[in-house]
Design a protein around this motif. Structure first.
Motif, PDB file in Angstrom:
ATOM      1  N   LEU A 180       0.806  -1.051  -0.187  1.00  0.00           N
ATOM      2  CA  LEU A 180       0.262   0.136   0.058  1.00  0.00           C
ATOM      3  C   LEU A 180       1.092   1.061   0.226  1.00  0.00           C
ATOM      4  CD1 LEU A 180      -3.200   1.413  -0.494  1.00  0.00           C
ATOM      5  CD2 LEU A 180      -2.871   0.957   2.741  1.00  0.00           C
ATOM      6  N   ALA A 181       0.902   2.070  -1.083  1.00  0.00           N
ATOM      7  CA  ALA A 181       2.344   2.794  -1.123  1.00  0.00           C
ATOM      8  C   ALA A 181       1.563   4.130  -2.376  1.00  0.00           C
ATOM      9  CB  ALA A 181       3.333   1.813  -2.194  1.00  0.00           C
ATOM     10  N   ASP A 182       2.478   5.083  -1.023  1.00  0.00           N
ATOM     11  CA  ASP A 182       2.395   6.143  -1.434  1.00  0.00           C
ATOM     12  C   ASP A 182       2.872   6.477  -2.938  1.00  0.00           C
ATOM     13  OD1 ASP A 182       0.668   6.692   0.467  1.00  0.00           O
ATOM     14  OD2 ASP A 182       1.999   7.698   2.116  1.00  0.00           O
ATOM     15  N   PHE A 183       2.606   7.716  -3.606  1.00  0.00           N
ATOM     16  CA  PHE A 183       2.647   8.087  -4.793  1.00  0.00           C
ATOM     17  C   PHE A 183       2.743   9.172  -4.449  1.00  0.00           C
ATOM     18  CE2 PHE A 183       3.208   8.084 -10.046  1.00  0.00           C
ATOM     19  CZ  PHE A 183       4.403   8.367 -10.100  1.00  0.00           C
ATOM     20  N   LYS A 184       3.809  10.569  -3.984  1.00  0.00           N
ATOM     21  CA  LYS A 184       4.004  11.184  -3.303  1.00  0.00           C
ATOM     22  C   LYS A 184       3.979  12.668  -4.910  1.00  0.00           C
ATOM     23  CE  LYS A 184       4.228  10.380   1.632  1.00  0.00           C
ATOM     24  NZ  LYS A 184       2.686  11.482   1.423  1.00  0.00           N
ATOM     25  N   TYR A 185       4.816  12.204  -5.193  1.00  0.00           N
ATOM     26  CA  TYR A 185       5.499  13.367  -6.307  1.00  0.00           C
ATOM     27  C   TYR A 185       6.333  12.843  -7.168  1.00  0.00           C
ATOM     28  CZ  TYR A 185       6.308  15.890  -1.570  1.00  0.00           C
ATOM     29  OH  TYR A 185       6.658  16.699  -0.070  1.00  0.00           O
ATOM     30  N   MET A 186       6.127  13.764  -8.641  1.00  0.00           N
ATOM     31  CA  MET A 186       7.048  13.811  -9.605  1.00  0.00           C
ATOM     32  C   MET A 186       7.738  15.137  -9.281  1.00  0.00           C
ATOM     33  SD  MET A 186       5.535  10.940 -11.314  1.00  0.00           S
ATOM     34  CE  MET A 186       5.734  11.389 -12.477  1.00  0.00           C
ATOM     35  N   ASP A 187       7.743  16.019  -8.832  1.00  0.00           N
ATOM     36  CA  ASP A 187       9.095  16.441  -9.022  1.00  0.00           C
ATOM     37  C   ASP A 187      10.373  16.594  -8.050  1.00  0.00           C
ATOM     38  OD1 ASP A 187      10.019  19.023 -10.562  1.00  0.00           O
ATOM     39  OD2 ASP A 187      10.145  19.888  -7.937  1.00  0.00           O
ATOM     40  N   ALA A 188      11.832  16.659  -8.341  1.00  0.00           N
ATOM     41  CA  ALA A 188      12.772  16.465  -7.030  1.00  0.00           C
ATOM     42  C   ALA A 188      13.093  17.403  -6.603  1.00  0.00           C
ATOM     43  CB  ALA A 188      13.767  15.927  -8.191  1.00  0.00           C
ATOM     44  N   GLY A 189      12.501  18.187  -7.440  1.00  0.00           N
ATOM     45  CA  GLY A 189      12.699  20.105  -6.282  1.00  0.00           C
ATOM     46  C   GLY A 189      11.267  20.258  -4.874  1.00  0.00           C
ATOM     47  N   LYS A 190       9.888  19.598  -5.568  1.00  0.00           N
ATOM     48  CA  LYS A 190       9.173  19.661  -4.624  1.00  0.00           C
ATOM     49  C   LYS A 190       9.211  18.815  -3.658  1.00  0.00           C
ATOM     50  CE  LYS A 190       5.982  22.244  -7.149  1.00  0.00           C
ATOM     51  NZ  LYS A 190       5.104  22.025  -8.663  1.00  0.00           N
ATOM     52  N   SER A 191       9.733  17.084  -3.683  1.00  0.00           N
ATOM     53  CA  SER A 191       9.679  16.400  -2.909  1.00  0.00           C
ATOM     54  C   SER A 191      11.647  17.175  -2.428  1.00  0.00           C
ATOM     55  CB  SER A 191      10.337  15.686  -3.277  1.00  0.00           C
ATOM     56  OG  SER A 191      11.202  15.512  -3.877  1.00  0.00           O
ATOM     57  N   ALA A 192      12.006  17.666  -2.675  1.00  0.00           N
ATOM     58  CA  ALA A 192      13.021  18.244  -1.799  1.00  0.00           C
ATOM     59  C   ALA A 192      13.123  19.066  -0.954  1.00  0.00           C
ATOM     60  CB  ALA A 192      14.604  18.821  -3.046  1.00  0.00           C
ATOM     61  N   LEU A 193      12.173  20.001  -1.575  1.00  0.00           N
ATOM     62  CA  LEU A 193      11.875  21.330  -0.679  1.00  0.00           C
ATOM     63  C   LEU A 193      10.005  20.312   0.684  1.00  0.00           C
ATOM     64  CD1 LEU A 193      11.394  24.312  -0.448  1.00  0.00           C
ATOM     65  CD2 LEU A 193       9.370  24.425  -1.915  1.00  0.00           C
ATOM     66  N   TYR A 194       9.793  19.957   0.461  1.00  0.00           N
ATOM     67  CA  TYR A 194       8.454  19.507   1.120  1.00  0.00           C
ATOM     68  C   TYR A 194       8.910  18.260   2.084  1.00  0.00           C
ATOM     69  CZ  TYR A 194       5.881  22.849  -1.853  1.00  0.00           C
ATOM     70  OH  TYR A 194       5.611  23.770  -2.491  1.00  0.00           O
ATOM     71  N   SER A 195      10.048  17.504   1.521  1.00  0.00           N
ATOM     72  CA  SER A 195      10.641  15.705   2.694  1.00  0.00           C
ATOM     73  C   SER A 195      11.419  15.937   2.771  1.00  0.00           C
ATOM     74  CB  SER A 195       9.855  15.011   1.206  1.00  0.00           C
ATOM     75  OG  SER A 195       7.814  14.900   1.469  1.00  0.00           O
ATOM     76  N   SER A 196      11.579  17.468   3.239  1.00  0.00           N
ATOM     77  CA  SER A 196      12.882  17.355   3.996  1.00  0.00           C
ATOM     78  C   SER A 196      14.557  16.603   3.536  1.00  0.00           C
ATOM     79  CB  SER A 196      13.322  16.271   5.232  1.00  0.00           C
ATOM     80  OG  SER A 196      11.897  16.519   5.764  1.00  0.00           O
ATOM     81  N   ASP A 197      14.731  17.362   1.809  1.00  0.00           N
ATOM     82  CA  ASP A 197      15.546  17.419   1.258  1.00  0.00           C
ATOM     83  C   ASP A 197      15.687  16.079   0.522  1.00  0.00           C
ATOM     84  OD1 ASP A 197      17.307  18.203  -0.162  1.00  0.00           O
ATOM     85  OD2 ASP A 197      18.707  17.792   1.225  1.00  0.00           O
ATOM     86  N   ALA A 198      14.703  15.286   0.150  1.00  0.00           N
ATOM     87  CA  ALA A 198      14.011  13.864  -0.197  1.00  0.00           C
ATOM     88  C   ALA A 198      14.297  13.747  -1.598  1.00  0.00           C
ATOM     89  CB  ALA A 198      13.340  13.168  -0.193  1.00  0.00           C
ATOM     90  N   ARG A 199      15.384  14.441  -2.540  1.00  0.00           N
ATOM     91  CA  ARG A 199      15.673  15.178  -4.249  1.00  0.00           C
ATOM     92  C   ARG A 199      15.529  13.316  -5.020  1.00  0.00           C
ATOM     93  NH1 ARG A 199      16.748  19.259  -6.566  1.00  0.00           N
ATOM     94  NH2 ARG A 199      17.020  20.560  -4.633  1.00  0.00           N
ATOM     95  N   SER A 200      15.146  12.365  -4.025  1.00  0.00           N
ATOM     96  CA  SER A 200      15.084  11.144  -5.137  1.00  0.00           C
ATOM     97  C   SER A 200      13.809  10.722  -5.095  1.00  0.00           C
ATOM     98  CB  SER A 200      16.113  10.184  -4.145  1.00  0.00           C
ATOM     99  OG  SER A 200      15.747   9.794  -3.455  1.00  0.00           O
ATOM    100  N   TYR A 201      13.151  11.183  -4.471  1.00  0.00           N
ATOM    101  CA  TYR A 201      11.541  10.531  -4.208  1.00  0.00           C
ATOM    102  C   TYR A 201      11.000  10.278  -5.776  1.00  0.00           C
ATOM    103  CZ  TYR A 201       7.180   9.471  -2.740  1.00  0.00           C
ATOM    104  OH  TYR A 201       5.785   8.516  -2.116  1.00  0.00           O
TER     105      TYR A 201
END
Ligand code: SF4
Length: 308
Positions: A180-201
């Protein structure tokens, strides 16, 4: 099990001793922790805490039959949900910030976690649903091994943020019944900004979803309406297009089977530190949400869970 006969894969792995071996292999990762893509290298066995603030000791916030999960996971007895404390992703908009960011919960032994699994089965739950399990994957697998030896027979739901290492997923193959998996972001800049620098998300999660689908396949309900095996994706539509929702639907349709289960979620509400980001400090409009649903349908996705 509600008239359906299902045998989780972990039972034969338990009998062969492989489940314990996998749990021990995961445990070894705690010495220089690389359980998640942060690979922060903390020696959790020696007492160091990683970015996620988890050490070697398991911490559980709560466990109970949960009736608010996806319908196909709930059934008459509820989903046997176990909320694990701490989190490796660290989103600024976290709804469970007291558990994830502040680590509220109680330290317990692995045997206690096995006991919780058995208790949830005894209560009539449909599955064992471990929430935010990534940083405690070794503990979950070792507890599952103990519980399987004492009669646990429920499917295991791995309720993850989706940001999973491929080598860890390889160790979970045959153990997890439902991702049961989230798929939160498509953009590395957004994942970095909103999830503690998780640029690789975006990149890592896309690979993880493909691997999860390879392992467990499409989540299709049995005749009683409940899912016992498969990949179930949760996509939370966010304001300010933080989630890249249209692109996410396009990616799923182009890279996974068109009958992949996708729950398109509208329930975003500003929480925790979202107020610090004006674009996140508001709910999602119904128009925005409906546009995402239309795009998913236009892309040919047919196994959608939508709020319309
Ligand atoms: S699980 Fe925690 S300790 Fe391990 S790499 Fe990730 S953030 Fe670091």
């Amino acid at each position: 099990m509600n008239g359906v006969s299902y045998r989780p894969g972990y039972i034969s792995l338990h009998r062969s001793g492989e489940l314990k071996n996998r749990g021990e292999a995961l445990w070894e990762k705690l010495r220089e922790c690389g359980l998640c893509p942060r690979e922060c290298g903390a020696d959790r066995i020696s007492g160091e805490l990683g970015f996620c603030q988890a050490g070697s000791k398991l911490k559980v916030a709560s466990f109970h039959a949960h009736f608010g999960e996806e319908r196909s996971l709930v059934g008459p007895g509820g989903s046997g949900t176990i909320f694990l404390s701490h989190c490796n992703l660290g989103c600024v908009f976290c709804q469970n910030w007291d558990i994830s960011h502040q680590g509220s919960g109680t330290e317990v032994e692995i045997a206690d976690l096995a006991g919780m699994m058995l208790q949830l089965q005894e209560q009539g739950c449909q599955n064992i649903n471990v929430v935010t399990p990534t940083h405690f994957a070794p503990h979950v697998v070792l507890a599952l091994d103990q519980a399987a030896g004492q009669g646990l027979r429920l499917p295991l739901v791995y309720n993850t943020c989706g940001w999973e290492q491929s080598e860890i997923l390889a160790l979970l193959e045959g153990i997890v019944d439902i991702y049961l998996a989230d798929f939160k972001y498509m953009d590395a800049g957004k994942s970095a900004l909103y999830s503690s620098d998780a640029r690789s998300y975006p990149e890592i999660t896309r690979s993880a979803l493909i691997e999860m689908n390879r392992q467990v396949g499409v989540a299709l309900p049995a005749e009683n309406g409940l899912v016992y095996r498969g990949l179930m994706i949760r996509h939370l539509v966010m304001p300010g297009d933080a989630s890249g929702s249209l692109e996410a639907m396009q990616w799923i349709s182009g890279n996974l089977p068109l009958d992949t289960y996708v729950n398109i979620m509208i329930q975003y509400r500003p929480a925790y530190h979202a107020y610090m980001f004006p674009e996140l400090d508001r709910p999602v409009s119904r128009e925005t949400y409906q546009e995402v649903v239309r795009e998913a349908r236009k892309c040919g996705l047919v196994n959608l869970d939508v709020d319309v």
